[in-house]
Scaffold this motif. Structure first.
Motif, PDB file in Angstrom:
ATOM      1  N   ARG A  20      -7.206 -13.087   2.337  1.00  0.00           N
ATOM      2  CA  ARG A  20      -6.271 -12.017   2.177  1.00  0.00           C
ATOM      3  C   ARG A  20      -6.276 -11.578   0.950  1.00  0.00           C
ATOM      4  O   ARG A  20      -6.409 -10.071   0.577  1.00  0.00           O
ATOM      5  N   ALA A  24      -7.625  -7.445   0.646  1.00  0.00           N
ATOM      6  CA  ALA A  24      -6.867  -6.331  -0.346  1.00  0.00           C
ATOM      7  C   ALA A  24      -7.871  -5.685  -1.196  1.00  0.00           C
ATOM      8  O   ALA A  24      -7.748  -4.589  -1.369  1.00  0.00           O
ATOM      9  N   VAL A  42      -4.357  -6.171  -6.987  1.00  0.00           N
ATOM     10  CA  VAL A  42      -4.508  -6.770  -5.696  1.00  0.00           C
ATOM     11  C   VAL A  42      -3.213  -7.578  -5.312  1.00  0.00           C
ATOM     12  O   VAL A  42      -2.728  -7.695  -4.421  1.00  0.00           O
ATOM     13  N   ARG A  45      -0.412  -5.461  -4.221  1.00  0.00           N
ATOM     14  CA  ARG A  45      -0.672  -5.004  -2.794  1.00  0.00           C
ATOM     15  C   ARG A  45      -0.198  -6.155  -1.832  1.00  0.00           C
ATOM     16  O   ARG A  45       0.258  -5.745  -0.879  1.00  0.00           O
ATOM     17  N   LEU A  46      -0.476  -7.493  -2.505  1.00  0.00           N
ATOM     18  CA  LEU A  46      -0.167  -8.665  -1.529  1.00  0.00           C
ATOM     19  C   LEU A  46       1.369  -9.038  -1.742  1.00  0.00           C
ATOM     20  O   LEU A  46       1.958  -9.997  -1.500  1.00  0.00           O
TER      21      LEU A  46
END
Length: 230
Positions: A20, A24, A42, A45-46
């Motif tokens: 994941r 991303a 990152v 975004r997660l």
């Protein structure tokens, strides 16, 4: 210990894993280039805390290694090429296609060998196609020569695409805008070879130029692979 050897931590409390994280990061790079990628961005975004990412990835360089390896899965041939020439052609063409989908890849091509599973598989497939055609040093030089060509050609093509976006001028728009200056300089007579190229040369697109150059390099490699031993 490399990132490939280090085990991943548990995913709790929020599901998170390297897959994941890398997905991303690639999405960010596809949108804004490598400069748009950081562990903080990152993590955002997660929807995860930045410090959690350091449990999975120690540095941004490790993240880049993982990103490259993920894209190299796209470059791996879907089936074994028929011969060494086709294998090297497929490697070059699929690398170019991957770089056009992920322009940031051009900035990370070359340098030290990729050690991820997909990178190693790609190298194995390439070398296996040339196995027993010549001694190992000749095979290595052949692969390096073809790689040097297509990496340089890809970087030039990506640089031109970036210049078009940065200036808002297509290749032909730029040529028209630069035309008066070039015409004046060529009229001085100081650049006869360049004038011949400008006025008599055939304009080809990037894909045709890439294919022609690749054919020439493969022809040169073929001469070395089939040459009788000294």
């Amino acid at each position: 210990m490399t990132v490939w050897d280090r085990p991943e931590p548990p995913t709790q409390p929020v599901p998170l894993d390297r897959e994941r994280i890398v997905a991303a990061a690639i999405a960010l790079a596809d949108e804004g280039g490598l400069e748009a990628v950081s562990l903080r961005k990152v993590a955002a975004r997660l929807d995860a805390g930045p410090m959690r990412l350091y449990r999975y990835i120690s540095t941004k360089e490790e993240l880049f290694d993982l990103m490259v390896d993920e894209v190299q899965a796209e470059i791996l041939p879907e089936e074994r090429p028929g011969d060494w020439r086709e294998a090297l052609r497929v490697l070059a063409e699929r690398t170019r296609q991957a770089a056009l989908r992920h322009e940031w890849l051009a900035d990370l091509l070359g340098g030290r060998p990729a050690l991820g599973p997909n990178g190693l598989a790609l190298t194995e497939a390439t070398l296996a196609a040339l196995d027993d055609l010549a001694d190992v040093d000749t095979v290595m030089r052949a692969v390096e020569t073809v790689s040097a060509y297509f990496i340089g050609a890809i970087r030039r093509e990506i640089a031109n695409l970036r210049a078009e976006r940065a200036t808002g001028l297509s290749k032909h728009d730029w040529q028209r805008a630069s035309g008066p200056h070039v015409t004046r300089m060529l009229a001085t007579g100081r650049f006869p070879a360049l004038a011949k190229a400008v006025y008599e040369g055939t304009d080809v697109d990037a894909e045709a130029s890439f294919a022609t150059g690749l054919d020439w390099v493969l022809d040169a490699v073929a001469a070395k692979l089939t040459a009788p031993p000294a």
